[in-house]
Design a protein around this motif. Structure first.
Motif, PDB file in Angstrom:
ATOM      1  N   ILE A  44       0.867  -1.169   0.000  1.00  0.00           N
ATOM      2  CA  ILE A  44       0.000   0.000   0.000  1.00  0.00           C
ATOM      3  C   ILE A  44       0.906   1.221   0.000  1.00  0.00           C
ATOM      4  O   ILE A  44       1.790   1.345   0.849  1.00  0.00           O
ATOM      5  N   GLU A  45       0.716   2.086  -0.984  1.00  0.00           N
ATOM      6  CA  GLU A  45       1.528   3.305  -1.083  1.00  0.00           C
ATOM      7  C   GLU A  45       1.091   4.321  -0.034  1.00  0.00           C
ATOM      8  O   GLU A  45      -0.090   4.392   0.323  1.00  0.00           O
ATOM      9  N   LYS A  46       2.017   5.121   0.423  1.00  0.00           N
ATOM     10  CA  LYS A  46       1.714   6.173   1.394  1.00  0.00           C
ATOM     11  C   LYS A  46       0.658   7.115   0.795  1.00  0.00           C
ATOM     12  O   LYS A  46       0.808   7.604  -0.321  1.00  0.00           O
ATOM     13  N   GLY A  47      -0.434   7.297   1.528  1.00  0.00           N
ATOM     14  CA  GLY A  47      -1.514   8.174   1.082  1.00  0.00           C
ATOM     15  C   GLY A  47      -2.441   7.570   0.044  1.00  0.00           C
ATOM     16  O   GLY A  47      -3.353   8.253  -0.432  1.00  0.00           O
ATOM     17  N   GLU A  48      -2.235   6.316  -0.333  1.00  0.00           N
ATOM     18  CA  GLU A  48      -3.062   5.678  -1.371  1.00  0.00           C
ATOM     19  C   GLU A  48      -4.515   5.548  -0.908  1.00  0.00           C
ATOM     20  O   GLU A  48      -4.799   4.935   0.115  1.00  0.00           O
ATOM     21  N   PRO A  49      -5.464   6.136  -1.663  1.00  0.00           N
ATOM     22  CA  PRO A  49      -6.874   5.997  -1.307  1.00  0.00           C
ATOM     23  C   PRO A  49      -7.380   4.596  -1.650  1.00  0.00           C
ATOM     24  O   PRO A  49      -7.089   4.071  -2.726  1.00  0.00           O
ATOM     25  N   MET A  50      -8.137   4.029  -0.718  1.00  0.00           N
ATOM     26  CA  MET A  50      -8.631   2.672  -0.916  1.00  0.00           C
ATOM     27  C   MET A  50     -10.103   2.578  -0.534  1.00  0.00           C
ATOM     28  O   MET A  50     -10.575   3.294   0.349  1.00  0.00           O
ATOM     29  N   LEU A  51     -10.788   1.668  -1.191  1.00  0.00           N
ATOM     30  CA  LEU A  51     -12.176   1.341  -0.880  1.00  0.00           C
ATOM     31  C   LEU A  51     -12.185  -0.045  -0.264  1.00  0.00           C
ATOM     32  O   LEU A  51     -11.681  -1.000  -0.871  1.00  0.00           O
ATOM     33  N   VAL A  52     -12.730  -0.173   0.944  1.00  0.00           N
ATOM     34  CA  VAL A  52     -12.848  -1.465   1.614  1.00  0.00           C
ATOM     35  C   VAL A  52     -14.198  -2.069   1.234  1.00  0.00           C
ATOM     36  O   VAL A  52     -15.230  -1.404   1.335  1.00  0.00           O
ATOM     37  N   VAL A  53     -14.185  -3.345   0.806  1.00  0.00           N
ATOM     38  CA  VAL A  53     -15.407  -4.018   0.373  1.00  0.00           C
ATOM     39  C   VAL A  53     -15.574  -5.318   1.155  1.00  0.00           C
ATOM     40  O   VAL A  53     -14.629  -6.097   1.302  1.00  0.00           O
ATOM     41  N   GLU A  54     -16.789  -5.554   1.645  1.00  0.00           N
ATOM     42  CA  GLU A  54     -17.113  -6.759   2.410  1.00  0.00           C
ATOM     43  C   GLU A  54     -18.440  -7.310   1.917  1.00  0.00           C
ATOM     44  O   GLU A  54     -19.230  -6.577   1.316  1.00  0.00           O
ATOM     45  N   ASP A  55     -18.686  -8.604   2.154  1.00  0.00           N
ATOM     46  CA  ASP A  55     -19.966  -9.168   1.741  1.00  0.00           C
ATOM     47  C   ASP A  55     -21.068  -8.798   2.737  1.00  0.00           C
ATOM     48  O   ASP A  55     -22.052  -8.176   2.389  1.00  0.00           O
ATOM     49  N   VAL A  56     -20.882  -9.147   4.019  1.00  0.00           N
ATOM     50  CA  VAL A  56     -21.888  -8.886   5.044  1.00  0.00           C
ATOM     51  C   VAL A  56     -21.234  -8.212   6.240  1.00  0.00           C
ATOM     52  O   VAL A  56     -20.181  -8.647   6.695  1.00  0.00           O
ATOM     53  N   VAL A  57     -21.871  -7.169   6.749  1.00  0.00           N
ATOM     54  CA  VAL A  57     -21.402  -6.479   7.953  1.00  0.00           C
ATOM     55  C   VAL A  57     -22.466  -6.636   9.030  1.00  0.00           C
ATOM     56  O   VAL A  57     -23.643  -6.338   8.797  1.00  0.00           O
ATOM     57  N   THR A  58     -22.037  -7.120  10.198  1.00  0.00           N
ATOM     58  CA  THR A  58     -22.929  -7.193  11.364  1.00  0.00           C
ATOM     59  C   THR A  58     -22.444  -6.203  12.417  1.00  0.00           C
ATOM     60  O   THR A  58     -23.111  -5.250  12.749  1.00  0.00           O
ATOM     61  N   LYS A  59     -21.239  -6.439  12.922  1.00  0.00           N
ATOM     62  CA  LYS A  59     -20.622  -5.511  13.874  1.00  0.00           C
ATOM     63  C   LYS A  59     -19.425  -4.799  13.246  1.00  0.00           C
ATOM     64  O   LYS A  59     -18.885  -3.869  13.823  1.00  0.00           O
ATOM     65  N   GLY A  60     -18.988  -5.262  12.072  1.00  0.00           N
ATOM     66  CA  GLY A  60     -17.929  -4.591  11.332  1.00  0.00           C
ATOM     67  C   GLY A  60     -16.515  -4.949  11.732  1.00  0.00           C
ATOM     68  O   GLY A  60     -15.572  -4.230  11.383  1.00  0.00           O
ATOM     69  N   GLY A  61     -16.325  -6.059  12.422  1.00  0.00           N
ATOM     70  CA  GLY A  61     -15.001  -6.439  12.900  1.00  0.00           C
ATOM     71  C   GLY A  61     -13.956  -6.618  11.811  1.00  0.00           C
ATOM     72  O   GLY A  61     -12.847  -6.069  11.905  1.00  0.00           O
ATOM     73  N   ARG A  62     -14.270  -7.365  10.755  1.00  0.00           N
ATOM     74  CA  ARG A  62     -13.311  -7.595   9.664  1.00  0.00           C
ATOM     75  C   ARG A  62     -13.050  -6.319   8.880  1.00  0.00           C
ATOM     76  O   ARG A  62     -11.929  -6.064   8.441  1.00  0.00           O
ATOM     77  N   VAL A  63     -14.074  -5.511   8.707  1.00  0.00           N
ATOM     78  CA  VAL A  63     -13.879  -4.230   8.020  1.00  0.00           C
ATOM     79  C   VAL A  63     -12.953  -3.349   8.841  1.00  0.00           C
ATOM     80  O   VAL A  63     -12.017  -2.741   8.298  1.00  0.00           O
ATOM     81  N   GLN A  64     -13.183  -3.292  10.146  1.00  0.00           N
ATOM     82  CA  GLN A  64     -12.341  -2.457  11.000  1.00  0.00           C
ATOM     83  C   GLN A  64     -10.895  -2.949  10.985  1.00  0.00           C
ATOM     84  O   GLN A  64      -9.958  -2.147  10.920  1.00  0.00           O
ATOM     85  N   GLU A  65     -10.691  -4.277  11.009  1.00  0.00           N
ATOM     86  CA  GLU A  65      -9.334  -4.824  10.912  1.00  0.00           C
ATOM     87  C   GLU A  65      -8.672  -4.406   9.606  1.00  0.00           C
ATOM     88  O   GLU A  65      -7.488  -4.072   9.574  1.00  0.00           O
ATOM     89  N   THR A  66      -9.442  -4.433   8.520  1.00  0.00           N
ATOM     90  CA  THR A  66      -8.918  -4.056   7.215  1.00  0.00           C
ATOM     91  C   THR A  66      -8.566  -2.573   7.182  1.00  0.00           C
ATOM     92  O   THR A  66      -7.517  -2.183   6.652  1.00  0.00           O
ATOM     93  N   ILE A  67      -9.422  -1.741   7.750  1.00  0.00           N
ATOM     94  CA  ILE A  67      -9.138  -0.301   7.836  1.00  0.00           C
ATOM     95  C   ILE A  67      -7.831  -0.073   8.595  1.00  0.00           C
ATOM     96  O   ILE A  67      -6.986   0.727   8.173  1.00  0.00           O
ATOM     97  N   GLU A  68      -7.649  -0.771   9.685  1.00  0.00           N
ATOM     98  CA  GLU A  68      -6.427  -0.629  10.481  1.00  0.00           C
ATOM     99  C   GLU A  68      -5.189  -1.061   9.696  1.00  0.00           C
ATOM    100  O   GLU A  68      -4.138  -0.432   9.795  1.00  0.00           O
TER     101      GLU A  68
END
Length: 188
Positions: A104-128
């Motif tokens: 991941i390049e410094k400052g690179e904009p990214m879109l996080v995509v998931e199939d199903v979100v309930t509490k968002g744990g995997r999305v939050q891990e990916t954001i981190e």
């Protein structure tokens, strides 16, 4: 696509399961969205991918990142339709990590995509992971938001289907769920 049309895709493909399920979040539910069943047909993948791409067309990113395993199919399809790069973190010792030489390049904009979100744990891990590697999360997209908009990531979040699906702590199950053996159909 309307929310009813998305829900019908899940019903038609047998991907909306009814019973007693333990979700990845640890919560229990009467419904389970088994996206893999809906996404096994490429015309469905293309249709859902196109609908999601339309909802995020205002979020300009050169890269889509989706947590394995659930987000892989829809993430890759969304990246294909956007003509974007696609990468994914995957589990290593129970935690998501970036492997396979993905950078991941410094400052690179990214879109996080998931199939199903309930509490968002995997999305939050990916954001981190994105932030720890110097990237910038411009938005999050999912096929299904089981929280009906309650989950917040601090960036724009869109979904094709947003609904409040009842979910219960293990020690607070209603009598009907207590009477049914629990299944854990998702990935471990």
């Amino acid at each position: 696509m309307t929310q009813d049309e998305v829900l019908q895709v899940f019903r038609d493909s047998g991907a909306l399961l009814e019973g007693h399920f333990i979700l990845r979040s640890g919560l229990h539910s009467r419904q389970f969205f088994q996206c893999a069943l809906a996404l096994q047909q490429m015309p469905v993948v293309e249709k859902l991918g196109a609908a999601l791409a339309q909802k995020v067309e205002h979020i300009k990113t050169p890269t889509v990142i989706a947590p394995a395993l659930g987000g892989l199919v829809i993430g890759q399809e969304l990246a294909r339709q956007r003509r974007a790069r696609f990468i994914f973190p995957e589990k290593e010792e129970g935690k998501l990590v970036l492997r396979r030489g993905f950078k991941i390049e410094k400052g690179e904009p990214m879109l996080v995509v998931e199939d199903v979100v309930t509490k968002g744990g995997r999305v939050q891990e990916t954001i981190e992971i994105v932030r720890a590697n110097g990237g910038y999360v411009a938005g999050v997209a999912a096929i299904v938001d089981r929280s009906n908009g309650a989950v917040q990531f601090g960036v724009p979040f869109v979904s094709l289907l947003s609904l409040k699906v009842e979910a219960f702590e293990a020690d607070k199950l209603p009598p009907d769920l207590q009477a049914i053996p629990a299944m854990k159909p998702g990935s471990k």
